[in-house]
Motif scaffolding. Structure first.
Motif, PDB file in Angstrom:
ATOM      1  N   LEU A 106       0.850  -1.186   0.000  1.00  0.00           N
ATOM      2  CA  LEU A 106       0.000   0.000   0.000  1.00  0.00           C
ATOM      3  C   LEU A 106       0.887   1.237   0.000  1.00  0.00           C
ATOM      4  CD1 LEU A 106      -2.639  -1.037   2.698  1.00  0.00           C
ATOM      5  CD2 LEU A 106      -2.647  -1.505   0.237  1.00  0.00           C
ATOM      6  N   LYS A 107       0.447   2.240  -0.752  1.00  0.00           N
ATOM      7  CA  LYS A 107       1.231   3.462  -0.842  1.00  0.00           C
ATOM      8  C   LYS A 107       0.473   4.648  -0.260  1.00  0.00           C
ATOM      9  CE  LYS A 107       3.879   1.966  -4.861  1.00  0.00           C
ATOM     10  NZ  LYS A 107       4.373   2.307  -6.216  1.00  0.00           N
ATOM     11  N   CYS A 108       1.239   5.573   0.278  1.00  0.00           N
ATOM     12  CA  CYS A 108       0.660   6.754   0.907  1.00  0.00           C
ATOM     13  C   CYS A 108       1.467   7.980   0.526  1.00  0.00           C
ATOM     14  CB  CYS A 108       0.653   6.590   2.421  1.00  0.00           C
ATOM     15  SG  CYS A 108       0.242   8.086   3.325  1.00  0.00           S
ATOM     16  N   TYR A 109       0.771   9.002   0.047  1.00  0.00           N
ATOM     17  CA  TYR A 109       1.411  10.269  -0.288  1.00  0.00           C
ATOM     18  C   TYR A 109       0.859  11.334   0.653  1.00  0.00           C
ATOM     19  CZ  TYR A 109       2.898   7.670  -4.348  1.00  0.00           C
ATOM     20  OH  TYR A 109       3.458   6.714  -5.164  1.00  0.00           O
ATOM     21  N   PRO A 110       1.689  11.807   1.580  1.00  0.00           N
ATOM     22  CA  PRO A 110       1.178  12.759   2.588  1.00  0.00           C
ATOM     23  C   PRO A 110       0.881  14.121   1.972  1.00  0.00           C
ATOM     24  CG  PRO A 110       3.551  12.509   2.791  1.00  0.00           C
ATOM     25  CD  PRO A 110       3.107  11.500   1.767  1.00  0.00           C
ATOM     26  N   ILE A 111       0.221  14.940   2.740  1.00  0.00           N
ATOM     27  CA  ILE A 111      -0.027  16.313   2.327  1.00  0.00           C
ATOM     28  C   ILE A 111       1.329  17.005   2.147  1.00  0.00           C
ATOM     29  CG2 ILE A 111      -0.958  18.532   3.123  1.00  0.00           C
ATOM     30  CD1 ILE A 111      -3.158  16.911   4.535  1.00  0.00           C
ATOM     31  N   PRO A 112       1.478  17.804   1.096  1.00  0.00           N
ATOM     32  CA  PRO A 112       2.768  18.484   0.879  1.00  0.00           C
ATOM     33  C   PRO A 112       3.255  19.218   2.119  1.00  0.00           C
ATOM     34  CG  PRO A 112       1.367  18.762  -1.030  1.00  0.00           C
ATOM     35  CD  PRO A 112       0.520  18.075   0.004  1.00  0.00           C
ATOM     36  N   ARG A 113       4.554  19.061   2.405  1.00  0.00           N
ATOM     37  CA  ARG A 113       5.245  19.669   3.550  1.00  0.00           C
ATOM     38  C   ARG A 113       4.923  18.986   4.871  1.00  0.00           C
ATOM     39  NH1 ARG A 113       4.005  23.595   0.128  1.00  0.00           N
ATOM     40  NH2 ARG A 113       2.047  24.126   1.159  1.00  0.00           N
ATOM     41  N   HIS A 114       4.148  17.917   4.838  1.00  0.00           N
ATOM     42  CA  HIS A 114       3.970  17.104   6.047  1.00  0.00           C
ATOM     43  C   HIS A 114       5.109  16.094   6.116  1.00  0.00           C
ATOM     44  CE1 HIS A 114      -0.550  17.705   7.097  1.00  0.00           C
ATOM     45  NE2 HIS A 114       0.072  18.857   6.877  1.00  0.00           N
ATOM     46  N   ASP A 115       5.739  16.006   7.287  1.00  0.00           N
ATOM     47  CA  ASP A 115       6.915  15.153   7.403  1.00  0.00           C
ATOM     48  C   ASP A 115       6.677  13.915   8.274  1.00  0.00           C
ATOM     49  OD1 ASP A 115       8.458  17.642   9.605  1.00  0.00           O
ATOM     50  OD2 ASP A 115       6.650  16.411   9.823  1.00  0.00           O
ATOM     51  N   THR A 116       5.467  13.745   8.752  1.00  0.00           N
ATOM     52  CA  THR A 116       5.156  12.605   9.599  1.00  0.00           C
ATOM     53  C   THR A 116       4.017  11.805   8.980  1.00  0.00           C
ATOM     54  OG1 THR A 116       5.820  13.842  11.559  1.00  0.00           O
ATOM     55  CG2 THR A 116       4.510  11.850  11.908  1.00  0.00           C
ATOM     56  N   VAL A 117       4.214  10.507   8.918  1.00  0.00           N
ATOM     57  CA  VAL A 117       3.212   9.616   8.354  1.00  0.00           C
ATOM     58  C   VAL A 117       2.856   8.557   9.385  1.00  0.00           C
ATOM     59  CG1 VAL A 117       2.830   7.799   6.656  1.00  0.00           C
ATOM     60  CG2 VAL A 117       3.825   9.955   5.937  1.00  0.00           C
ATOM     61  N   TYR A 118       1.566   8.243   9.460  1.00  0.00           N
ATOM     62  CA  TYR A 118       1.057   7.215  10.360  1.00  0.00           C
ATOM     63  C   TYR A 118       0.273   6.188   9.549  1.00  0.00           C
ATOM     64  CZ  TYR A 118       1.472  11.327  13.437  1.00  0.00           C
ATOM     65  OH  TYR A 118       1.903  12.454  14.100  1.00  0.00           O
TER      66      TYR A 118
END
Lengths: 114, 116
Positions: free
Chosen positions: B21-33
């Motif tokens: 599964l792939k996840c692309y965070p909101i631009p300029r967000h540096d933390t992913v959960y």
């Protein structure tokens, strides 16, 4: 560690009636509190959050919640519900220190009766 | 406004197969959960990354692994799939920035994994 208890798993309410969804939390440190809504087959959307300051916070779609530190509660309220409010509502807590994860309650399914 | 993007939205795999599964965070967000939500259950925290380093670990099975790449997107790899892995997998992102933990965590729409 933090934990969240949502006392009601299901809440049926007549359309245009008021509703309160209960949430209690437990934590040994200061926390931030959140309510998320999940519509059928959709993701999690933030309704509102308490970080500091006024204990009464207002969110989207006419919802509001009141932080009560002495009772460790963060109940969600709406004065008049609509059919479109039918969804699962999750209370969540996060430590006020550091880059912490969210811990969710078990959710309350709000069903609006026409 | 840009949101958290997850792909694929739906995935069907057989037992013992592997899924990513792939996840692309909101631009300029540096933390992913990453969270896992079983049918009728609340989201359970799996793992998180901050600046490409694992920052916290929850109830993630040893069969699962994840990483965050230099462009901040993240991938959740699941091997030896079991029927019980069937769930909605959420990715979320936030931008602690100045270390303010109250910054909102924004969720994607989720990826539905069905193991048959």
């Amino acid at each position: 560690a933090q934990s969240v208890t949502q006392l009601d798993s299901q809440v049926p309410v007549f359309e245009e009636a008021p509703v309160e969804l209960r949430c209690n939390y437990s934590s040994s440190v200061s926390v931030y509190l959140f309510w998320y809504v999940q519509y059928p087959n959709q993701g999690l959307q933030l309704l509102l959050k308490y970080l500091s300051g006024s204990t009464l916070v207002k969110g989207i779609n006419g919802f509001e919640a009141e932080f009560n530190k002495s009772q460790t509660s963060f109940h969600l309220r709406k004065p008049s519900v609509h059919i479109s409010d039918t969804a699962e509502y999750f209370c969540a807590v996060r430590s006020a220190f550091g880059n912490e994860k969210l811990t969710f309650g078990t959710g309350t399914r709000l069903t609006i009766i026409p | 406004a840009a949101g958290v993007i997850q792909s694929p939205r739906h995935l069907i795999k057989e037992k013992r197969e592997t899924a990513t599964l792939k996840c692309y965070p909101i631009p300029r967000h540096d933390t992913v959960y990453w969270y896992q939500q079983g049918p009728g259950q609340d989201p359970q925290f799996l793992i998180s990354f901050y600046e490409k380093m694992q920052s916290d670990k929850g109830s993630i099975p040893d069969r699962f692994s994840a990483q965050q790449f230099s462009d901040y997107h993240s991938e959740l790899n699941m091997s030896s799939l079991e029927l019980g892995d069937s769930a909605l997998y959420f990715c979320a992102s936030s931008k602690p920035g100045q270390g303010f933990a109250g910054n909102t965590i924004y969720f994607g729409e989720g990826s539905w994994l069905t193991v048959v």
